[in-house]
Scaffold this motif. Sequence first.
Motif, PDB file in Angstrom:
ATOM      1  N   ARG A 109       1.701   7.451  -8.191  1.00  0.00           N
ATOM      2  CA  ARG A 109       1.643   6.485  -9.293  1.00  0.00           C
ATOM      3  C   ARG A 109       2.916   5.641  -9.276  1.00  0.00           C
ATOM      4  O   ARG A 109       3.948   6.050  -8.717  1.00  0.00           O
ATOM      5  N   LEU A 110       2.831   4.484  -9.884  1.00  0.00           N
ATOM      6  CA  LEU A 110       3.993   3.600  -9.938  1.00  0.00           C
ATOM      7  C   LEU A 110       5.119   4.247 -10.745  1.00  0.00           C
ATOM      8  O   LEU A 110       4.880   4.842 -11.798  1.00  0.00           O
ATOM      9  N   ALA A 111       6.338   4.094 -10.235  1.00  0.00           N
ATOM     10  CA  ALA A 111       7.491   4.629 -10.953  1.00  0.00           C
ATOM     11  C   ALA A 111       7.783   3.833 -12.215  1.00  0.00           C
ATOM     12  O   ALA A 111       8.326   4.366 -13.184  1.00  0.00           O
ATOM     13  N   GLU A 112       7.422   2.555 -12.215  1.00  0.00           N
ATOM     14  CA  GLU A 112       7.615   1.678 -13.368  1.00  0.00           C
ATOM     15  C   GLU A 112       6.252   1.191 -13.844  1.00  0.00           C
ATOM     16  O   GLU A 112       5.299   1.128 -13.070  1.00  0.00           O
ATOM     17  N   PRO A 113       6.116   0.827 -15.115  1.00  0.00           N
ATOM     18  CA  PRO A 113       4.834   0.332 -15.623  1.00  0.00           C
ATOM     19  C   PRO A 113       4.335  -0.861 -14.807  1.00  0.00           C
ATOM     20  O   PRO A 113       5.123  -1.713 -14.374  1.00  0.00           O
ATOM     21  N   GLY A 114       3.050  -0.911 -14.600  1.00  0.00           N
ATOM     22  CA  GLY A 114       2.472  -2.003 -13.828  1.00  0.00           C
ATOM     23  C   GLY A 114       1.165  -1.578 -13.189  1.00  0.00           C
ATOM     24  O   GLY A 114       0.665  -0.484 -13.437  1.00  0.00           O
ATOM     25  N   GLU A 115       0.610  -2.462 -12.386  1.00  0.00           N
ATOM     26  CA  GLU A 115      -0.645  -2.194 -11.710  1.00  0.00           C
ATOM     27  C   GLU A 115      -0.554  -2.594 -10.248  1.00  0.00           C
ATOM     28  O   GLU A 115       0.236  -3.470  -9.886  1.00  0.00           O
ATOM     29  N   ILE A 116      -1.378  -1.959  -9.433  1.00  0.00           N
ATOM     30  CA  ILE A 116      -1.511  -2.339  -8.023  1.00  0.00           C
ATOM     31  C   ILE A 116      -2.980  -2.636  -7.779  1.00  0.00           C
ATOM     32  O   ILE A 116      -3.847  -1.794  -8.049  1.00  0.00           O
ATOM     33  N   SER A 117      -3.275  -3.825  -7.311  1.00  0.00           N
ATOM     34  CA  SER A 117      -4.656  -4.234  -7.059  1.00  0.00           C
ATOM     35  C   SER A 117      -4.947  -4.178  -5.560  1.00  0.00           C
ATOM     36  O   SER A 117      -4.139  -4.630  -4.747  1.00  0.00           O
ATOM     37  N   PHE A 118      -6.103  -3.619  -5.222  1.00  0.00           N
ATOM     38  CA  PHE A 118      -6.527  -3.591  -3.824  1.00  0.00           C
ATOM     39  C   PHE A 118      -8.039  -3.474  -3.787  1.00  0.00           C
ATOM     40  O   PHE A 118      -8.689  -3.161  -4.791  1.00  0.00           O
ATOM     41  N   LEU A 119      -8.615  -3.733  -2.628  1.00  0.00           N
ATOM     42  CA  LEU A 119     -10.040  -3.581  -2.419  1.00  0.00           C
ATOM     43  C   LEU A 119     -10.320  -2.256  -1.725  1.00  0.00           C
ATOM     44  O   LEU A 119      -9.477  -1.765  -0.962  1.00  0.00           O
ATOM     45  N   PRO A 120     -11.481  -1.658  -1.958  1.00  0.00           N
ATOM     46  CA  PRO A 120     -11.822  -0.440  -1.221  1.00  0.00           C
ATOM     47  C   PRO A 120     -11.694  -0.676   0.280  1.00  0.00           C
ATOM     48  O   PRO A 120     -12.170  -1.678   0.808  1.00  0.00           O
ATOM     49  N   GLY A 121     -11.011   0.246   0.943  1.00  0.00           N
ATOM     50  CA  GLY A 121     -10.825   0.110   2.380  1.00  0.00           C
ATOM     51  C   GLY A 121      -9.500  -0.496   2.797  1.00  0.00           C
ATOM     52  O   GLY A 121      -9.145  -0.431   3.981  1.00  0.00           O
ATOM     53  N   GLN A 122      -8.773  -1.081   1.851  1.00  0.00           N
ATOM     54  CA  GLN A 122      -7.481  -1.653   2.242  1.00  0.00           C
ATOM     55  C   GLN A 122      -6.441  -0.558   2.489  1.00  0.00           C
ATOM     56  O   GLN A 122      -6.651   0.610   2.179  1.00  0.00           O
ATOM     57  N   VAL A 123      -5.321  -0.971   3.061  1.00  0.00           N
ATOM     58  CA  VAL A 123      -4.340  -0.039   3.610  1.00  0.00           C
ATOM     59  C   VAL A 123      -2.983  -0.234   2.948  1.00  0.00           C
ATOM     60  O   VAL A 123      -2.498  -1.371   2.823  1.00  0.00           O
ATOM     61  N   ALA A 124      -2.370   0.863   2.522  1.00  0.00           N
ATOM     62  CA  ALA A 124      -1.027   0.834   1.955  1.00  0.00           C
ATOM     63  C   ALA A 124       0.003   0.910   3.073  1.00  0.00           C
ATOM     64  O   ALA A 124      -0.131   1.712   4.000  1.00  0.00           O
ATOM     65  N   ILE A 125       1.027   0.074   2.986  1.00  0.00           N
ATOM     66  CA  ILE A 125       2.152   0.139   3.916  1.00  0.00           C
ATOM     67  C   ILE A 125       3.280   0.865   3.192  1.00  0.00           C
ATOM     68  O   ILE A 125       3.819   0.374   2.201  1.00  0.00           O
ATOM     69  N   LEU A 126       3.594   2.065   3.665  1.00  0.00           N
ATOM     70  CA  LEU A 126       4.554   2.923   2.984  1.00  0.00           C
ATOM     71  C   LEU A 126       5.825   3.073   3.801  1.00  0.00           C
ATOM     72  O   LEU A 126       5.786   3.154   5.030  1.00  0.00           O
ATOM     73  N   LYS A 127       6.943   3.154   3.078  1.00  0.00           N
ATOM     74  CA  LYS A 127       8.258   3.204   3.746  1.00  0.00           C
ATOM     75  C   LYS A 127       9.088   4.334   3.157  1.00  0.00           C
ATOM     76  O   LYS A 127       9.125   4.545   1.952  1.00  0.00           O
ATOM     77  N   VAL A 128       9.719   5.076   4.055  1.00  0.00           N
ATOM     78  CA  VAL A 128      10.709   6.073   3.654  1.00  0.00           C
ATOM     79  C   VAL A 128      12.004   5.734   4.389  1.00  0.00           C
ATOM     80  O   VAL A 128      11.993   5.054   5.418  1.00  0.00           O
ATOM     81  N   PRO A 129      13.158   6.190   3.868  1.00  0.00           N
ATOM     82  CA  PRO A 129      14.440   5.822   4.488  1.00  0.00           C
ATOM     83  C   PRO A 129      14.518   6.204   5.967  1.00  0.00           C
ATOM     84  O   PRO A 129      14.025   7.244   6.390  1.00  0.00           O
ATOM     85  N   ASN A 130      15.125   5.299   6.731  1.00  0.00           N
ATOM     86  CA  ASN A 130      15.447   5.523   8.141  1.00  0.00           C
ATOM     87  C   ASN A 130      14.238   5.613   9.057  1.00  0.00           C
ATOM     88  O   ASN A 130      14.342   6.114  10.181  1.00  0.00           O
ATOM     89  N   GLU A 131      13.077   5.158   8.584  1.00  0.00           N
ATOM     90  CA  GLU A 131      11.874   5.164   9.418  1.00  0.00           C
ATOM     91  C   GLU A 131      11.156   3.827   9.267  1.00  0.00           C
ATOM     92  O   GLU A 131      11.244   3.171   8.228  1.00  0.00           O
TER      93      GLU A 131
END
Length: 230
Positions: free
Chosen positions: A27-49
């Motif tokens: 879930r979002l750390a801050e209030p808000g919304e994330i809009s996407f369509l079924p099947g779309q892809v999240a681009i996720l980032k962690v430090p140093n990668e």
Amino acid sequence: MESTPSRSLVITSVRPQARDIKSFDLRLAEPGEISFLPGQVAILKVPNEAPAYFAFASAPEDRELEVLVKKKIGASNIIFDMREGETIELTGIAGHGFALDAQKGKDLVFVGMGTGVAPLRSALRNVLRRKRDFGQLVVLYGARTPDDFCYRDETQSWEDAGVELRQVISRPDGHDWSGPTGYVQSLLDHVLPDLAFPVALVCGSMEMMDQTRDRLEKMGFGKEEILTNY
């Protein structure tokens, strides 16, 4: 890729799904919304990668985001070992997803392999909320072994909702398995003749998608009747 400001996501739940695969609720750390369509892809980032790509397994209207993570290399390996309360950065959303509104009245055949079930689950959860808009729903799901199927705790609820579920494994040796064996595209011959207006949603490895597309085209499917999420 959609341009979107980087957003921090908090891990709210981690569940084992299959061998070396976990699902992560976010879930979002801050209030808000994330809009996407079924099947779309999240681009996720962690430090140093470098950023990594994970299809949403949740439907857009679900309360929390969900992704499947397979233990591999890079960011996938790091995220796999993360726990509730830790944060991951969402840096973008990729892919065109599935244009489900354009398929109203059609029979939907979800064809997936391995973690390719994630974007199909996103679409299926969305479709089941408005099931009357569509015809028959068929899920064809392939894995190497029975231990490699994800969402085994949900498949009964899919069937209870009227979904025809067929599963196949490609490596049956040493496993207690009485179902069909082979590759998931081999199941197409058994279900498509019974459908009046089928559209296929296909997710998996590039090789699997190419082979499935070729098979569907030989069965008379037009390009507009074979949907991929990316």
